[in-house]
Write a protein that holds these residues in place. Structure first.
Motif, PDB file in Angstrom:
ATOM      1  N   ASN A  49      39.671 -10.740  80.954  1.00 40.72           N
ATOM      2  CA  ASN A  49      41.637 -10.629  80.655  1.00 40.72           C
ATOM      3  C   ASN A  49      41.930 -11.679  79.648  1.00 40.72           C
ATOM      4  O   ASN A  49      43.109 -11.664  79.245  1.00 40.72           O
ATOM      5  CB  ASN A  49      42.317 -10.697  81.918  1.00 40.72           C
ATOM      6  N   ILE A  52      43.139 -10.660  76.291  1.00 32.68           N
ATOM      7  CA  ILE A  52      44.179  -9.752  76.297  1.00 32.68           C
ATOM      8  C   ILE A  52      45.345 -10.626  76.578  1.00 32.68           C
ATOM      9  O   ILE A  52      46.726 -10.223  77.067  1.00 32.68           O
ATOM     10  CB  ILE A  52      44.245  -8.469  76.988  1.00 32.68           C
ATOM     11  N   THR A  71      44.501  -7.645  66.061  1.00 31.90           N
ATOM     12  CA  THR A  71      45.209  -8.242  67.389  1.00 31.90           C
ATOM     13  C   THR A  71      46.649  -7.640  67.170  1.00 31.90           C
ATOM     14  O   THR A  71      47.241  -7.195  65.932  1.00 31.90           O
ATOM     15  CB  THR A  71      45.613  -9.783  67.203  1.00 31.90           C
ATOM     16  N   ARG A  76      46.664 -10.249  71.254  1.00 30.46           N
ATOM     17  CA  ARG A  76      46.056  -9.892  72.058  1.00 30.46           C
ATOM     18  C   ARG A  76      44.953  -9.134  71.282  1.00 30.46           C
ATOM     19  O   ARG A  76      45.337  -8.087  70.324  1.00 30.46           O
ATOM     20  CB  ARG A  76      46.525  -9.045  73.192  1.00 30.46           C
ATOM     21  N   ASP A  77      43.780  -9.419  71.736  1.00 35.22           N
ATOM     22  CA  ASP A  77      42.464  -8.419  70.947  1.00 35.22           C
ATOM     23  C   ASP A  77      42.546  -6.876  71.399  1.00 35.22           C
ATOM     24  O   ASP A  77      42.628  -6.380  72.308  1.00 35.22           O
ATOM     25  CB  ASP A  77      41.314  -8.960  71.526  1.00 35.22           C
ATOM     26  N   THR A  80      39.718  -4.983  73.129  1.00 35.96           N
ATOM     27  CA  THR A  80      39.617  -5.231  74.460  1.00 35.96           C
ATOM     28  C   THR A  80      40.639  -4.467  75.174  1.00 35.96           C
ATOM     29  O   THR A  80      40.359  -3.807  76.109  1.00 35.96           O
ATOM     30  CB  THR A  80      39.658  -6.875  74.977  1.00 35.96           C
ATOM     31  N   ARG A  81      41.985  -4.482  74.536  1.00 35.15           N
ATOM     32  CA  ARG A  81      43.010  -3.690  75.195  1.00 35.15           C
ATOM     33  C   ARG A  81      42.594  -2.198  74.992  1.00 35.15           C
ATOM     34  O   ARG A  81      42.597  -1.385  76.054  1.00 35.15           O
ATOM     35  CB  ARG A  81      44.189  -3.877  74.325  1.00 35.15           C
ATOM     36  N   PRO A 237      47.227  -1.535  80.710  1.00 32.93           N
ATOM     37  CA  PRO A 237      46.674  -1.345  79.421  1.00 32.93           C
ATOM     38  C   PRO A 237      45.998  -0.052  79.175  1.00 32.93           C
ATOM     39  O   PRO A 237      45.042   0.341  78.707  1.00 32.93           O
ATOM     40  CB  PRO A 237      45.465  -2.395  79.517  1.00 32.93           C
TER      41      PRO A 237
END
Length: 290
Positions: A49, A52, A71, A76-77, A80-81, A237
């Motif tokens: 996490n 994010i 981003t 936040r990346d 990953t999200r 997410p």
């Protein structure tokens, strides 16, 4: 005289790719789809996490090697999200599709084995739910249950069973005329015993194929009502949440916020669709041995 074409053909034999029949191609495709989807699930589960978490030093970055999906406005990346959102949507969709498939299995068995009155009731329910658009019924059910994950799962599960119920009912009606079913009836076996011991095992392939084909619809409808604000919580997410939030920033040129999550959702749904189609081809006797 030396035949040059024949020599070339002999030399190329060692480099010729093996030819697969339809069954082998189907098995290879199923394996590739399972590996791909499993990789998405594992990737979403293993990513931490910290990528994010809010980090204003890296906000609004376009796609790069360090951040392939860019981003967002909070740093936040997006890769990953997106992976975590896809994993969450897959979990919600699979649970809802499984419940819906079990509803279809039970109602299809009841309609075809429990007499005319049961068939009439189930047929009326199928026609009723098919007459209402999925999305409208989904929104009404989710809104009545207060939204959230519970509302989404129940809404999707209670709106996606009618088509599979029709398929299972038609399959059971064909099985009822089979010789082994008639022998069981003459031996005094009850309808419920025949349904559980004889008919149900023949419906397992239809159940799993229907489950795989229901899943893409369940995921898309989950993402749709979440996008509209009737689904999962904004703190989760989910892909619908990500797409809904990105709409406010598209006019500023941050196209990657919606493009990559939306494309990932379509690829994942298409992968499950291909998996369901090829499972059907594998289990269908008309295609399995070609």
């Amino acid at each position: 005289m030396i035949n040059i074409d024949a020599l070339r053909e002999k030399r190329s034999l060692g480099f010729r790719l093996p030819r697969f029949n339809r069954r082998q191609q189907t098995l290879i495709t199923i394996l590739l789809m399972i590996i791909f989807l499993s990789s998405v699930i594992v990737g979403g589960a293993l990513l931490g996490n910290e990528r994010i978490a809010t980090n204003f030093e890296t906000k609004n970055l376009s796609p790069s090697l360090k951040h392939p999906f860019g981003t967002d406005w909070l740093g936040r990346d997006m890769l990953t999200r997106t992976l975590k959102g896809i994993t969450l949507s897959m979990g919600v969709g699979m649970l809802a599709a499984t419940v819906s498939a079990f509803i279809a299995l039970i109602l299809g068995l009841l309609a075809a084995t429990m007499g005319k009155w049961a068939d009439t009731v189930v047929t009326w329910l199928v026609d009723l739910f098919l007459s209402v658009p999925h999305l409208v019924a989904l929104i009404l059910i989710a809104f009545a249950l207060g939204g959230g994950m519970k509302g989404v799962i129940i809404g999707v599960a209670f709106t996606h069973w009618p088509s599979l119920t029709r398929v299972i009912r038609a399959e059971v009606l064909q099985l009822r005329s089979a010789e082994f079913i008639q022998v069981s009836k003459k031996m005094g076996k009850s309808r419920w015993w025949i349904a559980v011991k004889h008919i149900l095992p023949h419906l397992i392939p239809q159940f799993f194929i229907g489950l795989m084909l229901l899943f893409p619809h369940a995921v898309l409808h989950e993402a749709s009502i979440t996008f509209l604000g009737f689904g999962l919580s904004p703190h989760q997410p989910a892909i619908g949440i990500i797409l809904s939030e990105s709409m406010r920033y598209l006019s500023t040129g941050m196209w990657w916020l919606a493009f990559f999550p939306g494309l990932s959702l379509l690829i994942m749904v298409r992968a499950f669709d291909i998996l369901g189609d090829h499972l059907h081809m594998l289990m269908d006797p008309h295609h399995a041995h070609n």
